[in-house]
Design a protein around this motif. Structure first.
Motif, PDB file in Angstrom:
ATOM      1  N   SER A   5     -64.956 -29.891  53.909  1.00  0.00           N
ATOM      2  CA  SER A   5     -64.438 -30.392  52.646  1.00  0.00           C
ATOM      3  C   SER A   5     -63.267 -29.524  52.184  1.00  0.00           C
ATOM      4  O   SER A   5     -63.315 -28.296  52.268  1.00  0.00           O
ATOM      5  CB  SER A   5     -65.577 -30.391  51.613  1.00  0.00           C
ATOM      6  OG  SER A   5     -65.140 -29.929  50.369  1.00  0.00           O
ATOM      7  N   ARG A 159     -64.601 -34.793  58.853  1.00  0.00           N
ATOM      8  CA  ARG A 159     -65.040 -35.844  57.926  1.00  0.00           C
ATOM      9  C   ARG A 159     -64.707 -37.229  58.424  1.00  0.00           C
ATOM     10  O   ARG A 159     -65.382 -38.197  58.078  1.00  0.00           O
ATOM     11  CB  ARG A 159     -64.312 -35.683  56.587  1.00  0.00           C
ATOM     12  CG  ARG A 159     -64.969 -34.782  55.604  1.00  0.00           C
ATOM     13  CD  ARG A 159     -64.222 -34.890  54.275  1.00  0.00           C
ATOM     14  NE  ARG A 159     -65.009 -35.614  53.289  1.00  0.00           N
ATOM     15  CZ  ARG A 159     -65.866 -35.021  52.466  1.00  0.00           C
ATOM     16  NH1 ARG A 159     -66.069 -33.735  52.537  1.00  0.00           N
ATOM     17  NH2 ARG A 159     -66.526 -35.742  51.585  1.00  0.00           N
ATOM     18  N   ASP A 251     -60.949 -35.124  49.189  1.00  0.00           N
ATOM     19  CA  ASP A 251     -62.016 -35.391  50.162  1.00  0.00           C
ATOM     20  C   ASP A 251     -62.380 -36.874  50.205  1.00  0.00           C
ATOM     21  O   ASP A 251     -62.720 -37.414  51.255  1.00  0.00           O
ATOM     22  CB  ASP A 251     -63.262 -34.552  49.839  1.00  0.00           C
ATOM     23  CG  ASP A 251     -63.041 -33.073  50.143  1.00  0.00           C
ATOM     24  OD1 ASP A 251     -62.422 -32.778  51.181  1.00  0.00           O
ATOM     25  OD2 ASP A 251     -63.462 -32.230  49.329  1.00  0.00           O
ATOM     26  N   ASP A 255     -62.475 -39.708  53.201  1.00  0.00           N
ATOM     27  CA  ASP A 255     -63.600 -40.628  53.439  1.00  0.00           C
ATOM     28  C   ASP A 255     -63.118 -42.075  53.486  1.00  0.00           C
ATOM     29  O   ASP A 255     -63.622 -42.886  54.273  1.00  0.00           O
ATOM     30  CB  ASP A 255     -64.671 -40.453  52.350  1.00  0.00           C
ATOM     31  CG  ASP A 255     -65.304 -39.059  52.403  1.00  0.00           C
ATOM     32  OD1 ASP A 255     -65.159 -38.383  53.437  1.00  0.00           O
ATOM     33  OD2 ASP A 255     -65.925 -38.652  51.396  1.00  0.00           O
TER      34      ASP A 255
END
Ligand code: SF4
Lengths: 299, 220
Positions: A5, A159, A251, A255
Motif C-alpha cells: 500500500s 496490489r 491505493d 485497486d
C-alpha cells in the motif's frame, strides 16, 4: 516484505521522519539482506544502463518487422528546429524524443532497462535523463527518484499487476507513468503525499488502456505509448506539486486498475486479437510477416 | 518480486518473455548439457512460434546456448557467432499438447557426444521454468543452485543422496522426485542453499544406480 500500500509507505515516512525513497531502500535491504551500499550500487547499475541506452540510440536501425525505427531522430530534429515554437516546447519535445528513442531501441534489440517492463522501458528515462542533463541535479537525487519509482511500481505489482498479459497496457505504460510521476515529484522536493498523488493521477489518466500490439510485437502502438506515459507523468507531477490531489485515494486507484484489468477481455491483453491488432492493416502486416519466408530459420 | 524485478532487468529488447526469457532458456539448456553444444534442434510452440521471429526469440535461444546473458549486446548477431563457434541448429514450429504458450523444446548435442532434451517455458518477466527433461515431466526454475540426478528407481537412494550432501554441509531447500511414466528411472531435482563442490558431485556420480549428475550453479 514489500509494501502492498502506498499509504503505508507515506505513514512510515511520517513515523520515522524519513523520505519516501529511504523507506523503499531500507525495505530492499531487509528483503534481499544487503547493505545500503549494495542496494545503492545495484540502483546505480540500473541508472547507468539507462543513461547508456539513451546515449547509444541508433537512428539507422529498424526492427526485424520493419515497423519501427527512426522516429526518435525525426523528433529530435524537430525539437532542434522548432525549439520553443513547438506546441510542447523545447524541453517537452526532448522528452518525447527520448521516449520514442528508447522504445525503438527496445524494438531493435538493443540493451534497455525494463521499467517495469521492456515495452514501457522508455517512460522513466524519457523524463529523468533530460532532467539530469539540463536541470543539473545530482546523481544521488536521481538514485533517490529511482527508489521512489521502484517503490510505487512494487505496490502496483503487488496490489494489481504490471503485465500487459494480465492487466492490459494500463498495467505497463500506466504503471510506468505512475512511477515516473512520483520520481519527478521527488526531484522537486515534493512531500510523500504529493508523490503518491502524482502517481495516482498519472495512473487514473491511463486507466482502461488496452494491450493490443500489432502482430503481437512490442512495436506498434508500444513505442508511441511511451510518449504518452512520459508526458502524462510530467503533467501529473506538476499538478501534484501545484497542490492538486487525486480525489480517489492512490491505493484505491490501483485497486480500480486491477478491477478493470480483471474484466478486460482476453483480446485486449497482449494476445494481439483485438483493438489495433485487429485492424485490417494489422492483419495485412501480420500476414506479411508470417508468410514472406522470414519464418524460423536454419543454419 | 523484489525491487529490481520492477526496475530491471537490464536486458536486450524487445520482450522480457520472448527475448530475455528465451536467452535464459538457451542458457539453461547449455548448463544442463554440461558442455559446448554443437547441434541444436529446436521446437517452438504457441506464441514462441507465432511471434518468435519478430521478438528475436530464435536468436535469443541460440545466444543463450552460446552462453550469453540476457543483456549481451551480441544477441541479435548470435546466428553468425554460432556459425563461427561450430554450433549448427534448426527451428521447427510445432504445437505441443498442454504446454505453456511460450515453450521451446531443445534437443541438444554436445561436442563429446552428450545429449539432452529440455522442454522449458518463459513464464513472464524473464523468468523461466523447465517442464521436461528427456521426456520426464519436471518442474524447476534453476533460480537457486539446482542439482539434477538421473537415477534408477530403487529404494534407499533418496537418503543416500541426502546423506552425502549433509556430509558436505549442504542444505537442501527443496527436493522433488519425478518418475518416467514408463518406469525404470526417475529424475531427482534438489535446490540447495549452497553451491555443491566438485568432489561431492564426483561422489554422487559414483553412487550405484546414478546415471547422470547435473549441477546448475546460479552463482557463476
Ligand atoms: S500495448 Fe501491450 S505490449 Fe505494447 S507497451 Fe502496451 S502493454 Fe506492452
Amino acid at each position: 516484505m514489500a509494501f502492498d500500500s502506498l499509504q503505508t509507505i507515506v505513514e512510515a515516512c511520517g513515523r520515522e521522519g524519513k523520505g519516501f525513497w529511504q523507506i523503499v531502500m531500507e525495505d530492499d535491504m531487509r528483503e534481499r539482506e544487503v547493505s545500503w551500499q549494495d542496494s545503492r550500487n545495484e540502483m546505480y547499475h540500473i541508472w547507468d544502463a539507462m543513461l547508456l541506452a539513451a546515449a547509444t540510440y541508433d537512428a539507422g536501425l529498424t526492427s526485424k518487422s520493419g515497423l519501427v525505427g527512426g522516429d526518435g531522430a525525426k523528433m529530435e530534429a524537430y525539437q532542434k528546429q522548432q525549439g520553443e515554437d513547438s506546441f510542447c516546447g523545447e524541453y517537452m519535445c526532448g522528452v518525447i524524443a527520448g521516449a520514442l528513442q528508447m522504445g525503438e531501441s527496445n524494438a531493435c534489440m538493443k540493451r534497455i532497462v525494463a521499467a517495469p517492463t521492456a515495452g514501457a522501458c522508455g517512460v522513466l528515462p524519457a523524463v529523468l535523463v533530460p532532467y539530469f542533463h539540463k536541470r543539473g541535479c545530482s546523481l544521488d537525487q536521481i538514485l533517490e527518484a529511482l527508489y521512489v519509482a521502484a517503490g510505487i511500481g512494487q505496490v502496483i505489482a503487488l496490489r494489481s499487476s504490471i503485465s500487459g498479459a494480465a492487466g492490459g497496457c494500463q498495467a505497463e505504460i500506466g504503471s510506468a507513468s505512475a512511477m515516473a510521476a512520483g520520481a519527478l515529484v521527488h526531484l522537486k522536493q515534493g512531500s510523500p503525499e504529493q508523490i503518491i498523488h502524482a502517481a495516482a493521477m498519472a495512473l487514473k489518466n491511463l486507466l482502461g488502456l488496452v494491450c493490443d500490439p500489432v502482430a503481437g510485437l512490442v512495436e506498434v502502438p508500444c513505442v508511441k505509448r511511451n510518449v504518452v506515459g512520459a508526458v502524462n507523468a510530467m503533467a501529473s507531477a506538476d499538478m501534484a506539486l501545484a497542490g492538486i490531489t487525486s480525489r480517489i485515494p492512490p491505493d484505491q486507484v490501483i485497486d480500480a486498475m486491477k478491477e478493470i484489468g480483471d474484466n478486460m477481455g482476453a483480446a485486449f491483453r497482449e494476445t494481439a486479437l483485438g483493438g489495433l491488432a485487429n485492424t485490417q492493416t494489422a492483419h495485412d502486416i501480420a500476414r506479411k510477416l508470417n508468410g514472406d519466408g522470414s519464418g524460423p530459420g536454419q543454419a | 518480486m523484489n525491487l529490481f524485478d520492477i526496475l530491471g532487468p537490464v536486458m536486450v529488447g524487445p520482450s522480457s518473455s520472448h527475448t530475455a526469457g528465451a536467452v535464459r532458456i538457451g542458457n539453461l539448456g547449455r548448463k544442463l548439457l554440461k558442455e559446448e553444444p554443437v547441434r541444436a534442434d529446436i521446437l517452438l510452440h504457441g506464441s514462441f512460434a507465432t511471434t518468435g521471429v519478430g521478438h528475436g526469440t530464435d536468436c535469443a535461444l541460440i545466444a543463450g546456448l552460446l552462453g550469453m546473458r540476457p543483456d549481451d549486446m551480441r544477441i541479435s548477431d548470435s546466428f553468425r557467432i554460432a556459425k563461427d563457434r561450430g554450433l549448427s541448429f534448426t527451428f521447427t514450429n510445432k504445437t505441443l499438447k498442454d504446454a505453456h504458450p511460450n515453450t521451446a523444446v531443445l534437443s541438444l548435442y554436445g561436442k563429446s557426444g552428450q545429449h539432452i532434451e529440455v522442454q522449458a517455458a518463459s513464464i513472464g518477466g524473464g523468468r523461466v521454468m523447465v517442464h521436461k527433461l528427456d521426456g520426464i515431466e519436471v518442474d524447476f526454475s534453476a533460480e537457486m543452485p539446482t542439482l539434477v540426478v538421473y537415477n534408477l528407481d530403487r529404494p534407499g537412494y533418496v537418503s543416500e543422496v541426502a546423506d552425502l550432501l549433509a556430509n558436505h554441509k549442504i542444505n537442501i531447500a527443496t527436493m522433488h522426485l519425478y518418475r518416467d511414466k514408463r518406469g525404470g528411472y526417475g529424475v531427482m531435482v534438489m535446490e540447495t542453499d549452497q553451491p555443491i563442490p566438485e568432489d561431492a558431485l564426483r561422489s554422487l556420480e559414483r553412487m550405484r544406480g546414478v546415471r547422470k549428475v547435473i549441477f546448475i550453479n546460479t552463482e557463476v
